[in-house]
Every structure is written in structure tokens, then in C-alpha cells.
Write an enzyme that holds these catalytic residues in place. Sequence first.
Site: not given
Ligand code: GLY
Ligand code: MN
Ligand code: MN
Length: 434
Positions: A36, A240, A257, A268, A347, A351, A358, A381, A385, A402, A404
Site C-alpha cells: 500500500d 552510478h 555525488d 549536483d 563520461h 550537463h 539532467h 564534472e 576511474y 570525480r 563536480e
Molecule cells: N549525479 C549524476 C550526475 O552527476 O550526472
Molecule cells: Mn552531474
Molecule cells: Mn553528480
Amino acid sequence: MGEQIFQRRRAELVNQIGAGDIVIVPTSPVKSRNGDVEYRFRPDSDFFYLTGFEEPQSVAVICPGRDQGEYVIFCREKDALREMWDGRRAGLEGAVCDYAAADAFPIEDIGDILPGMMEQREKVYTTVGRYPEFDAQVLGWLTKIKQDTRSGKHAPYELVDLSHLLHEQRLIKRKDEITLMRKAARMSAAGHARAMQVCQPGMYEYQVQAEMECEFRKAGSHYNAYPSIVAGGENACILHYTENNRVLQSGDLLLIDAGAEYEYYAADISRTFPVNGKFSAEQKALYQIVLAAQNAAIEKCSVGHGWDEPHKAAIEVISQGLLDEKLLRGTLEEVLETESYTRFYMHRTGHWLGMDVHDVGDYQVDETWRELEPGMVFTVEPGIYVAPGEGIDARWNNIGIRIEDNVLVKKDGVEVLTEAAPKEIDQIEALMAG
Ligand code: GLY
Ligand code: MN
Ligand code: MN
């Protein structure tokens, strides 16, 4: 946020469509989690951006030139029993008085009322493809009108995705949005600093997460912008990772992150720091490369640079750094040409950021990376790695980094909205020692 902000946004959208068109925007559906229990409801960003209305089961309609007023909300009616169980509702009267709708109708009646509003209209703008069930309803209404054309009704002849117009509008952040994004950024930065202060070997990743998110909540954020990634050691090489259930080990790095959502605007931020408070020589070497890459990228974030320029600047610095540390072989030209750096940096460098983490907006116009303009907000960012593998000296294994930040393009420069989150090595070590 004041009602006039939403009014201005609707007016801006209406200016871009024809006087004979109609806009139909549904909010998100409620999703079941288990039994529920439902997932916490979060309004659709396009819907909230135009309405300020937070309730589920709502649809906004803008019908330029409609005699009884152009802005209409379909929503839940007031219901004392349901409100006692599930929470308050604006009701039809609230939608009119508090959200400036010219008219409000029960959501249950949408199938009887909306087709009548669509008749005689030319284009129907809606969120095509986002909510298939809603799309099917819209198509059903269109079909019904078409079947009635013999009785003199005129059916709209185009179904248009609203995204293109509305997302270009959302891409450029106005003053009121920037104020909220600064707040989201500041509280998120405070959470990251808190994580550095409390982190100890032996803690679970989710325990550090709780301390950080507590800081977000205390500062006024009801919810996170996305699920926090709190990744110790080898987990940092899973981009992720969200299990956040391992014990943190001395000698490992911790990559976090995470960002708060404030009034539906996201931050972010990623920060990476040593679990025991002191970077090892290898961690320091790679960290400095990522930081230099980020600085080089931020240099390219001012007005007139192409969207791709920060990314290009970052991959050059990272590639040269990995060559210097003998993690890559060849010349810089070869590494860039063959993209061999993608083994360690897989990556892109950023963004758009806004109501969605995003965020919406095209990255290319006519197949060319678009130029940066005042009011654009995005992330920078870069990362490195190193998952264990052939040809990699074991001393680099499982270092995942990372860094960012969130930047705002201004007429005369760049504002790093998240600069309060420590990222210099000395700064981090001092904070963790204290
Ligand atoms: N937190 C996801 C990214 O950095 O795009
Ligand atoms: Mn990001
Ligand atoms: Mn991020």
C-alpha cells in the site's frame, strides 16, 4: 514563489504559439512502491514550471483567447474524508483563487470537457512521449473530435511535442530561478563539508550519507535532487553506485555525488576525499589531474564558448596527466585521436542543470554544439576511474575520483554556485583533521 512568476512563464510560452493553438500539460503519475506504499510524489517539472501546482492527478491547459479565460486546471475536488486520510487539496476553488486559473474542473471530468476545448483549435502542444497513458488519452480525444467533424466540428490538425518550445525557455534561468539554485547549491555544499567532517574508517557509506542529507534537510531541502552516490574504494569506479551499504576502509577514497533539491531546483555536486583524512601519493597525483582538468574546463564556461569546449579542455588535461603517470602510452595526439583516455574517463564533462538534475534543452543547434549564453547553468564534472585491469600497476587500483561543480554563465563571467564545497587537497585535509 509568487504567482506572477508562473503567470510570466505561461505568457512567455503563449507568445511562442499561435493564437488558435492549445497547450495541455499533465503532471507526473503517482507510482506504487510496494503493497500500500507509494513513492513520494514529485510534480512533473514542466507542469510545475508553468503552474506552481504541487498536487498529483492534475492537468494544466492553456487555451489562448478562450472567452472564459485562457488558463484552466483539472484537479482533484475537495473531499473531507480523503483529505483526512491523505492530505490537503486545493480543490477547484483553491485552483482558481490561489493558482490564478480562470477555471478549474474535476480531473474525473477531463474526458467530457477537454475535447470541447480542443475543437476548433489548430495545433495541440503536449508532452508527447513522456507519459504514454496520457498520450493515449489525448489521441483518444482527438479521434473522438475527428469522428464528429460531420456535425461541423473542426479537429486540430497537428499534435506537437511541447518540449522544443518549453525546454528552450527552461534552459535560460531567470533571476528567481538563479536565487533558488544558489540556495540549493549552498546547502548541498554544506552537506558535502559535513560528510568530510564526520567520515571515519569503519563507518558504513549510508551513515555518512545520513549525516550529509541531514544537513540538506536542516537547510530547507525536503528531498534530494537524485539518489545520493556514496561510494568508498572500488565502488567509486561504478559511476552510478547507489547501494551505499559497504563499510569504509582506511586507505580508500570516498566519492560522494549528491545534491539537494530546493523548491524543485537541483544541485549536483561530487567530491572525493580520503576515508582516513590523508591522501596517499597516488591518490594525490590523480586528484590533482582531475582538479586541473576541472579548472581548465571552467575557464571555457564563459559566454561565446561552444558547449564542447569545457569537455575538450578537460580531456586534454586528463590525457596528459595519465600519460605523465604512465597509465596511458603514446603521444597526446594519439591518445586524443584514439580516445584511449576513455578507459579511465568514460563520461562527458557536464550537463544542463535546473529543475531536473539532467536538465532540459538541446546541446546542439543545426548539428553544431551550441554557444554558451548568460543564464545557462550546468555541471563541470571530470573524473578518473581506475578499475584493476591488464597493464595497470596495482598501486593505482580502485582509485575513483570525480570533482563536480555547478556553474552559471553570466554576461561578464562565470559563477561557480557550489564553490563552498571544499575541493583543494589542503582544505580537505585540514577540515578532516579538525
Ligand atoms: N549525479 C549524476 C550526475 O552527476 O550526472
Ligand atoms: Mn552531474
Ligand atoms: Mn553528480
